[in-house]
Design an enzyme around this catalytic site. Structure first.
Site, mmCIF file in Angstrom:
data_model
loop_
_atom_site.group_PDB
_atom_site.id
_atom_site.type_symbol
_atom_site.label_atom_id
_atom_site.label_comp_id
_atom_site.label_asym_id
_atom_site.label_seq_id
_atom_site.Cartn_x
_atom_site.Cartn_y
_atom_site.Cartn_z
ATOM 1 N N ASP A 99 0.869 -1.168 0.000
ATOM 2 C CA ASP A 99 0.000 0.000 0.000
ATOM 3 C C ASP A 99 0.916 1.232 0.000
ATOM 4 O OD1 ASP A 99 -2.134 1.726 0.053
ATOM 5 O OD2 ASP A 99 -3.225 0.633 1.586
HETATM 6 C C1 BGC Z 1 -5.085 3.103 0.212
HETATM 7 C C2 BGC Z 1 -5.252 2.104 -0.911
HETATM 8 C C3 BGC Z 1 -5.074 2.759 -2.245
HETATM 9 C C4 BGC Z 1 -3.726 3.462 -2.258
HETATM 10 C C5 BGC Z 1 -3.424 4.145 -3.557
HETATM 11 C C6 BGC Z 1 -3.842 3.968 0.068
HETATM 12 O O1 BGC Z 1 -3.841 5.031 0.952
HETATM 13 O O2 BGC Z 1 -5.039 2.414 1.441
HETATM 14 O O3 BGC Z 1 -6.502 1.483 -0.818
HETATM 15 O O4 BGC Z 1 -5.186 1.830 -3.281
HETATM 16 O O5 BGC Z 1 -3.708 4.446 -1.245
HETATM 17 O O6 BGC Z 1 -4.166 5.295 -3.716
#
Ligand code: BGC
Length: 690
Positions: free
Chosen positions: A251
């Site tokens: 993530d």
């Molecule tokens: C979130 C994810 C997301 C990623 C990219 C993160 O803060 O937890 O779900 O895909 O950002 O935007």
């Protein structure tokens, strides 16, 4: 490939508009996440355009030494230009077909903008409605999440990733992210191996079985180990146990966050831990970019480990057909986005996502002879608020408001009286034959980093409803929310509650059609609605304890100051029809059982009912939940008709992950219910032979 070129493939950079062309030309960038910040779901984003994506792609394909195309990613969570309900709402449809159709629509729309990788579906089982991201998941049941996960993956990816309109999906957030302590986003989790295997892992396993191309490691730690650095979860569970051959990405910034967790001393150590745990791509932390070269040079990361990760990324690019077809047709978006077909698919899913929780005296559907209909509340003409969290490319102007939807349903002799302000609404409601009051949450009260400590309606709304209720006209409440809402006892005089979630582009139309009976609502809750936040965590598939729940006895597991039962259980949802469930019967069949019951529509209205099959393994080597969902069927029941609904359970279906974390089936007594929700139905018992 040089070492730097290999490392480039493992680096994902954000903000497509800020990327330095020289970085792409040098070959040190493998993929891009189109997002302006780490909290993209909470912020208005610049739209992604195929023209800009083609410019970046040209730099990679024509400007870099090896010409390896970039992989362009985006959070396409519940629709792209045509926005479907939030995933929690989608799951209330219990309809894999409609979820798949909307995933196909979103994939095509995203593809037309140059996106080839979407960070969805979100498969976190959540048992705590304080957690803002409960909105993004498919509810509290691992089996249902798994079935819907498969449908979503199929919709995004199809059978051939290189086909026009198909994109790589990403099952996230692996794993246990929904178990954040206190429901506070990103918080620590404590999950036993038994609960991990039986509750949190199955939806991801289902996605892997469906061929999901990628998996995202979550931000949280479990029992002292951040998932992004967990060799057990990435290398063992995903690769060894499940043979997952796709790409594992972190993530956003999660590699570096291992320093804050206190699991790595610095960025260098974080990079070493992550890659050695099995993490292929570092999203946005730049830890791989800065340190992998040194780590490989000093032998702390093996070339084999590095090459395996690079191969997985290149393999995905090949499968997506990027080497043959790196560019996007810049005229495609106008032809495929927000088309009549996509709106129709979204409307079908939105209709099925609506859940009718109360309907006293059959106030709904609204009768034709109602002359003055009041429509009140802060969100009657909202557009962007209906789109929900994580809607990056939906346009507010595309949204049908609830007021517009209702106006389209009015007969020529019906009048609509509207007010947004509470005092005006209370004043006008007394002149109406029925008051429809639209309440609920702003999307920014839900989603990432937006956890809350109360499950009541936002400030002022319960009081507002109390006043409208006092006037004496029938009151129908539409709740727009991204989580279970605890409806206050003060509102027990309200005649009807319809949960609309954050319903997306077609929400106003679907909600109005439900209110006026154009279709008969059939959605059922996929999360338990608690009476108050004090009951959280509360979920249907809990264990019995040695002093099982009994509200009428003391000395057992119970609350002193409130009832123990939820406000509305998992699986619950009313219809304008009424159904009667006959006795459940069970008989041996093959190596397992055939379970059946007759369901009858005892009303004069046609309906569709989601018939649910639950079991309990009565005694096992590890305790099992009081009920477990094992199947469901959407049954169409014309007025007055009856249907025998039959389920087949094989021996293997009756198993669970035991003390050694492998799937075991233990002979003994099993209980079965065919039921309209997780607390009703008549039980039948049978013994599974040894
Ligand atoms: C979130 C994810 C997301 C990623 C990219 C993160 O803060 O937890 O779900 O895909 O950002 O935007």
């Amino acid at each position: 490939m040089t070492l730097a070129e290999k490392i480039g493939q493992l680096h994902q950079a954000p903000r497509e508009n800020d990327i330095d062309p020289e970085v792409i030309k040098s070959g040190s960038l493998g993929s891009v996440i189109c997002s302006t910040s780490a909290y993209a779901g909470n912020e208005t984003q610049l739209r992604v355009r195929a023209g800009r994506i083609n410019e970046l792609q040209r730099l990679a394909v024509e400007g870099s030494r090896l010409g390896i195309p970039l992989l362009i990613a985006r959070d396409v969570i519940h629709g792209h230009r045509t926005v479907a309900p939030i995933p929690l709402g989608q799951s209330a449809s219990w309809s894999p077909e409609h979820i798949q159709a909307c995933a196909e629509a979103a994939a095509m729309e995203a593809y037309a903008d140059g996106i080839r990788w979407v960070f969805t579906p979100m498969l976190d089982v959540a048992r705590d409605a304080r957690w803002g991201r409960i909105a993004e998941g498919m509810g509290e049941d691992p089996y249902l999440c798994g079935v819907l996960a498969k449908a979503a993956v199929k919709g995004y990816q199809g059978d051939n990733l290189s086909a026009v309109g198909k994109v790589a999906a990403c099952a996230k957030h692996f794993v246990g992210y929904g178990a954040a302590e206190g429901g506070r986003d990103y918080n620590t989790t404590e999950i036993t191996p038994n609960t991990l295997r039986n509750i949190y892992l199955p939806s991801f396993k289902a996605a892997v079985e469906a061929g999901v191309a990628t998996i995202m490691s979550s931000f949280n730690e479990i029992g002292g180990v951040p998932v992004t650095g967990s060799k057990y979860l990435l290398d063992k569970v995903l690769r060894d146990d499940w043979n997952f051959e796709g790409v594992i990405i972190s993530d956003w910034g999660a590699v570096l966050e291992m320093v804050e967790h206190g699991f790595a001393l610095d960025k260098r150590e974080a990079a070493r831990i992550a890659i050695n745990a099995g993490l292929d791509i570092d999203m946005a932390a730049e830890a791989y970019l800065e340190w992998l070269e040194d780590l490989v040079a000093k032998g702390e990361v093996s070339t084999d480990r590095l090459d395996a990760a690079v191969l997985r990324v290149l393999n995905l690019k090949f499968k997506l057909g990027l080497f043959e077809n790196p560019y996007t047709d810049e005229t495609h978006a106008d032809k495929v986005q927000f088309t009549a077909e996509k709106k129709a698919a979204t409307l079908e899913l939105t209709r099925r996502s609506l859940v009718l929780l109360r309907n006293e005296d059959e106030v709904l559907p609204l009768k034709k002879d109602l002359k003055k209909i009041g429509l009140f509340g802060p969100m009657i003409d909202s557009r962007s608020e209906l789109l929900g969290t994580w809607c990056l490319d939906g346009l507010p102007e595309d949204v049908i408001t609830i007021e517009e939807g209702i106006r389209a349903q009015l007969g020529s002799d019906q009048e609509l009286i509207t007010a947004k302000l509470t005092d005006e609404a209370v004043n006008l409601a007394r002149f109406c034959d029925v008051a429809i009051v639209v309440v609920g949450e702003h999307p920014h009260r839900s989603g990432e980093a937006n956890s809350i400590t109360t499950l009541d309606l936002p400030p002022g709304q319960t009081e507002f409803l109390k006043y409208v209720q006092r006037i004496g006209v029938p009151v129908v409440v539409v709740i727009l929310a991204a989580r279970p809402i605890s409806i206050s006892p003060d509102l027990h005089g309200i005649d009807a509650f319809l949960v609309g979630w954050h319903p997306g582009s077609m929400g106003g139309q679907a909600i109005a059609e439900a209110l006026f009976g154009v279709f008969n609502p059939s959605g059922k809750l996929t999360v338990t609605f608690p009476r108050s936040v004090g009951q959280v965590p509360i979920y249907y598939n809990h264990k019995a304890t040695g002093r099982p729940l009994d509200e009428n006895k003391i000395g057992l597991t119970r609350y002193v100051d409130d009832r123990d039962a939820p406000l509305y259980p998992f699986g619950f949802g009313l219809s304008y029809a009424a159904y009667e469930y006959g006795a459940t019967s069970v008989a041996s069949s093959g190596d397992g059982f055939e379970v059946k019951a007759t369901v009858k529509n005892v009303s004069s209205v046609d309906g569709e009912e989601i018939v649910q099959l639950y079991i309990r393994d009565r005694h096992a080597s590890m305790t099992r939940p009081v009920r477990e969902l094992k199947g469901f069927q959407r049954v169409s029941l014309p007025a007055g008709s009856a249907q025998e609904v039959v389920f087949h359970l094989s021996r293997a279906d009756l198993g669970f992950y035991g003390s050694d974390e492998t799937w075991i089936v233990e002979p003994g007594i099993f209980q079965f219910w065919i039921a309209p929700d997780s607390i009703s139905g008549q039980m039948a018992e049978a013994t599974l032979a040894g």
